[in-house]
Design a protein around this motif. Structure first.
Motif, PDB file in Angstrom:
ATOM      1  N   LEU A  59      90.401  69.524  71.095  1.00 16.36           N
ATOM      2  CA  LEU A  59      90.320  69.560  72.562  1.00 16.36           C
ATOM      3  C   LEU A  59      89.289  68.548  73.076  1.00 16.36           C
ATOM      4  O   LEU A  59      88.101  68.674  72.818  1.00 16.36           O
ATOM      5  N   LYS A  60      89.791  67.533  73.811  1.00 20.81           N
ATOM      6  CA  LYS A  60      88.927  66.472  74.324  1.00 20.81           C
ATOM      7  C   LYS A  60      88.672  66.588  75.819  1.00 20.81           C
ATOM      8  O   LYS A  60      87.631  66.187  76.311  1.00 20.81           O
ATOM      9  N   LYS A  61      89.646  67.130  76.547  1.00 23.81           N
ATOM     10  CA  LYS A  61      89.525  67.201  78.009  1.00 23.81           C
ATOM     11  C   LYS A  61      89.749  68.628  78.474  1.00 23.81           C
ATOM     12  O   LYS A  61      90.751  69.246  78.144  1.00 23.81           O
ATOM     13  N   LEU A  62      88.796  69.124  79.261  1.00 22.12           N
ATOM     14  CA  LEU A  62      88.863  70.482  79.789  1.00 22.12           C
ATOM     15  C   LEU A  62      88.623  70.443  81.287  1.00 22.12           C
ATOM     16  O   LEU A  62      87.620  69.901  81.745  1.00 22.12           O
ATOM     17  N   THR A  75      94.761  68.856  72.891  1.00 24.48           N
ATOM     18  CA  THR A  75      93.821  67.786  73.258  1.00 24.48           C
ATOM     19  C   THR A  75      93.332  67.894  74.692  1.00 24.48           C
ATOM     20  O   THR A  75      92.268  67.390  75.021  1.00 24.48           O
ATOM     21  N   SER A  76      94.109  68.555  75.552  1.00 19.77           N
ATOM     22  CA  SER A  76      93.762  68.633  76.962  1.00 19.77           C
ATOM     23  C   SER A  76      94.225  69.971  77.521  1.00 19.77           C
ATOM     24  O   SER A  76      95.312  70.443  77.170  1.00 19.77           O
ATOM     25  N   ILE A  77      93.396  70.583  78.364  1.00 18.75           N
ATOM     26  CA  ILE A  77      93.798  71.840  78.984  1.00 18.75           C
ATOM     27  C   ILE A  77      93.312  71.889  80.420  1.00 18.75           C
ATOM     28  O   ILE A  77      92.198  71.499  80.724  1.00 18.75           O
ATOM     29  N   PHE A  78      94.207  72.348  81.296  1.00 16.11           N
ATOM     30  CA  PHE A  78      93.867  72.576  82.698  1.00 16.11           C
ATOM     31  C   PHE A  78      94.028  74.059  82.977  1.00 16.11           C
ATOM     32  O   PHE A  78      95.110  74.607  82.839  1.00 16.11           O
ATOM     33  N   ILE A  79      92.934  74.713  83.333  1.00 17.54           N
ATOM     34  CA  ILE A  79      92.987  76.134  83.675  1.00 17.54           C
ATOM     35  C   ILE A  79      93.170  76.227  85.184  1.00 17.54           C
ATOM     36  O   ILE A  79      92.307  75.780  85.940  1.00 17.54           O
TER      37      ILE A  79
END
Length: 190
Positions: free
Chosen positions: A116-119, A94-98
């Motif tokens: 995936l809602k938040k990138l 649902t969320s990923i921080f690169i």
């Protein structure tokens, strides 16, 4: 096989090492691990979360491909290379921080991550590969940082919930079909 602990003596996990281990529900990766190989955890549908240790610098192609119940991924600021399809078809994410340490987002890396809602893309990223986020149907907005110079073909294609896109001033090329079929897109800031 429910829980696996990778000991400190292990520095790399090879290709297909745990591929198809659908009963694997938890894995503790060692702090001496530097790389995760191709298809290493492919189809490990029992995995719900993974914390990438500080020591890992490289995640190879399709390492977590089709881990459909993987909902939480924590990446550290030492990660440098994310190769093609590393988290493709992880539909529960649902969320990923690169992190800022990553310089390029590989092809198909998060394609088909329908939940995936938040990138959040770190300021070190300079390129986004083709199909990188294709089919991420729950994304509603994205901000591309100034560090990014190129957005690949079909990078955000079929992101049907995407309503707004902000593209940083470093972008010099946007590939074919980059935002094709983003049927909800009403605002683009370049």
């Amino acid at each position: 096989m429910g829980n696996v602990i990778i000991p400190e003596s292990v520095t790399s996990i090879g290709g297909y090492a745990f591929s198809g281990c659908s009963a694997l529900s938890q894995i503790n990766l060692s702090e001496s691990l530097t790389s995760i190989g191709v298809y290493a955890f492919q189809n490990c549908t029992g995995l719900t979360e993974i914390k990438i240790p500080n020591s890992v610098t490289t995640i190879y192609d399709d390492a977590f491909y089709k881990c459909t119940n993987l909902s939480n991924v924590v990446m550290t600021n030492n990660l440098v290379k994310l190769y093609s399809g590393a988290f493709a078809e992880c539909s529960s994410l649902t969320s990923i921080f690169i992190p800022n340490s990553v310089t390029s987002i590989g092809e198909n890396i998060f394609s088909g991550c329908t939940g995936l809602k938040k990138l959040t893309i770190g300021d070190g990223v300079t390129s986004i590969g083709y199909d990188a986020f294709c089919g991420c149907k729950s994304l509603t907005s994205i901000t591309i940082p100034d560090s990014v110079t190129s957005i690949g073909n079909s990078a955000f294609r079929y992101c049907t919930s995407l309503t707004s896109v902000t593209i940083g001033n470093g972008v010099t090329s946007i590939g074919n079909s980059a935002f094709e079929d983003c049927t909800s897109l009403t605002s683009v800031t370049i």
